[in-house]
Design a protein around this motif. Structure first.
Motif, short mmCIF file in Angstrom:
data_model
loop_
_atom_site.label_atom_id
_atom_site.label_comp_id
_atom_site.label_asym_id
_atom_site.label_seq_id
_atom_site.Cartn_x
_atom_site.Cartn_y
_atom_site.Cartn_z
N UNK A 33 -6.89 2.48 1.92
CA UNK A 33 -6.58 2.58 0.49
C UNK A 33 -7.59 3.43 -0.28
N UNK A 34 -8.87 3.34 0.07
CA UNK A 34 -9.87 4.17 -0.61
C UNK A 34 -9.61 5.65 -0.33
N UNK A 35 -9.32 5.96 0.92
CA UNK A 35 -9.04 7.36 1.26
C UNK A 35 -7.80 7.87 0.52
N UNK A 46 -9.70 -5.45 7.22
CA UNK A 46 -9.27 -4.44 8.19
C UNK A 46 -9.22 -3.08 7.51
N UNK A 47 -8.93 -2.05 8.31
CA UNK A 47 -8.76 -0.71 7.73
C UNK A 47 -7.57 -0.68 6.78
N UNK A 48 -6.59 -1.53 7.01
CA UNK A 48 -5.38 -1.56 6.18
C UNK A 48 -5.68 -1.85 4.72
N UNK A 52 0.81 -1.20 0.00
CA UNK A 52 0.00 0.00 0.00
C UNK A 52 0.85 1.27 0.00
N UNK A 53 2.19 1.11 0.02
CA UNK A 53 3.03 2.30 0.00
C UNK A 53 2.86 2.99 -1.35
N UNK A 54 2.44 4.26 -1.31
CA UNK A 54 2.18 5.03 -2.52
C UNK A 54 2.88 6.39 -2.38
N UNK A 94 -7.17 10.96 -2.43
CA UNK A 94 -6.28 12.10 -2.23
C UNK A 94 -5.76 12.29 -0.83
N UNK A 95 -6.18 11.46 0.12
CA UNK A 95 -5.67 11.59 1.48
C UNK A 95 -4.18 11.28 1.52
N UNK A 96 -3.50 11.82 2.52
CA UNK A 96 -2.10 11.51 2.75
C UNK A 96 -1.95 10.81 4.09
N UNK A 97 -0.91 9.99 4.20
CA UNK A 97 -0.68 9.21 5.42
C UNK A 97 0.76 9.39 5.87
#
Length: 516
Positions: free
Chosen positions: A199-201, A192-194, A1-3, A205-208
């Motif tokens: 991923x949808x968020x 899970x949220x993972x 999921x690293x983007x 356009x969300x950032x983590x």
């Protein structure tokens, strides 16, 4: 999921960032909030204290999973060391490592909140569409595959004794029935949220930012202005020379029922009634192990698929409890089984035949059950004070008796209540007589918890609650708390679906109300 939208805090070049919404925590509350706000068009910034791990990192090895994915390497304890607390610490929070068990909030709990805490807006009827929405989103449904022997023991014993029992709903899709949910799902079957909301968020356009601890929420003129972070290393220790400032008019605190009070305490936010961190609840849990005549292999298959609520809501004022199975993996099991030396070796030689039952005690529903408190140590790390009093111990002894009776009814050859002075018993009568004589004290009977709730209690009375029914912090504009910390009691069931449903309702109402 690293983007391109995910960042290790230690590698960030910019030391000042801005967003419409900062969400602190990526577990059940933070993940759901992030998806709703990002899809509504807000610039969302997610902050996670733990590392970003994915299915490629989940290799089903206990010695690697516990240090990497759990708070304090799965060794978090209350201040008196009497309760071991299992809590996730990674992107996805505890949803990354939980056992997938999903219950709606019991109606009795919601009625208790309405009567005792003036919470009228979250009834069974008003929450039903939100639970249904999240059940569909996360593929939550009763487990269709026959229960493994570890869980089937509960069904068999309950049937023999005439006790109620039922099948557990799980949030999985394409599950291979491996049984290693607690170490991170290696095939992304666990919803899970993972693998769902985060991923949808991010796609929206969300950032983590991960491996970052929120040191404090910043505020001015009774309104939040953002927060300040410090970078953490892979073992949860701060890298003190890296500080990041976030500017945002809205902060959603979803750091969990220990983390959220800790952030508020470090921030020294206004708290005129001294309520932050109070009324923290754990579902204190006791354990009973049984040696069955056939192999159980408690490490294989869905960790939890059968439960019994036969003792959850007693007619008297005593503490009720829920019975479930505990998945058994060798490292964790070896640390739980009491005894030493040859006695311990003899038990572990029977490991394939050991069945594990647990009883989750429903705390917070009586004046004699006031819960614990989150406090800070000298370095700003959270600690939990939680007194196990006679009211609890009476319920704990009843739970050990009930589980032993159930295990013998299911055919157990021996039953061992997990207590310092207990030994394996060979019949129900022998076990009953021995358990009745056990002294019930901290550090003698083993108590653990995987469910932390409360600490920022919701309610209708401003002098008795930290947030109102919308999750709004009462003493600062722009600050909301969306996680299990706002529960005013424990709930009497595994809490993940309760958090999903309630937060989906609160976050959607906040977006719809344009309160930003």
């Amino acid at each position: 999921m690293k983007t391109s939208n995910t960042f290790d805090a230690a590698t960030l070049q910019k030391k000042t960032l801005a967003a419409d919404v900062v969400i602190v925590g990526t577990g059940a509350g933070g993940g759901v909030s992030a998806e709703i706000f990002a899809e509504a068009g807000y610039k969302v910034l997610l902050i996670e204290e733990g590392p970003l791990k994915t299915a490629r990192d989940f290799n089903m090895r206990e010695k690697e999973a516990y240090p990497q994915l759990y708070q304090e390497s799965a060794g978090r304890k209350t201040l008196d060391k009497a309760i071991n607390i299992l809590q996730g610490r990674a992107v996805g929070g505890s949803t990354t490592v939980n056992w997938t068990t999903s219950f709606r909030t019991p109606e009795q709990t919601l009625k208790h909140w309405q009567t005792h805490f003036e919470i009228g807006g979250h009834s069974k009827e008003s929450l039903a569409p939100w639970f249904a929405k999240m059940e569909q989103r996360l593929n939550i449904e009763p487990w269709q595959i026959p229960a493994n022997p570890n869980n089937r023991t509960i069904a068999n014993g309950a049937e023999k004794l005439g006790w109620s029992h039922a099948t557990i709903a799980r949030n999985v899709k394409g599950c291979a029935n491996l049984g290693y949910c607690g170490l991170g799902c290696p095939i992304n079957a666990k919803q899970s949220m993972l693998v769902t909301t985060i991923p949808t968020a991010l796609k929206a356009g969300a950032r983590l930012i991960y491996k970052a601890r929120v040191e404090r929420i910043t505020y001015s003129n009774e309104a939040v202005t953002g927060c300040e972070l410090i970078a953490m290393d892979g073992f949860g220790q701060p890298i003190t020379d890296t500080t990041i400032s976030i500017k945002a008019p809205l902060v959603i605190l979803s750091a969990g029922a220990i983390g959220s009070p800790a952030v508020l305490l470090r921030s020294k936010v206004p708290d005129p009634n001294n309520l932050i961190g109070k009324r923290t609840f754990l579902h204190p849990t006791v354990i009973s192990a049984a040696v069955m005549p056939e192999a159980v292999n408690g490490y294989a298959g869905a960790p939890q698929s059968i439960y019994s609520d036969h003792f959850l809501w007693p007619d008297d004022n005593e503490m009720g409890f829920k019975i479930e199975a505990a998945p058994l993996h060798p490292l964790l099991t070896s640390t739980v089984l009491t005894s030493f030396g040859q006695e311990h070796f003899a038990l572990m030689q029977q490991f394939p035949n050991i069945q594990g039952s647990i009883a989750l005690l429903r705390d917070g529903f009586s004046e004699q059950s006031v819960g614990g408190e989150v406090v800070l140590d000298d370095y700003g790390f959270p600690k939990v004070k939680y007194e196990l009093n006679d009211y609890f111990w009476k319920g704990a002894k009843k739970a050990l008796l009930a589980m032993a009776e159930m295990q013998f009814a299911a055919g157990a050859k021996q039953v061992l209540p997990i207590h310092l002075y207990a030994t394996p018993y060979r019949s129900w009568n022998e076990a009953k007589a021995a358990i009745e004589q056990l002294s019930m004290k901290p550090l003698e009977a083993l108590v653990f918890s995987a469910h932390v709730m409360g600490g920022c209690a919701m309610g209708g009375d401003e002098e008795l609650s930290v947030v109102d029914e919308s999750g709004r912090y009462r003493h600062l504009d722009g600050l909301y708390i969306f996680d299990g910390s706002i529960f005013p009691t424990s709930i009497g069931a595994n809490p993940q679906l309760s958090i999903y449903g309630l937060v989906a309702k609160l976050a959607s109402e906040l977006v719809a109300g344009s309160r930003i």
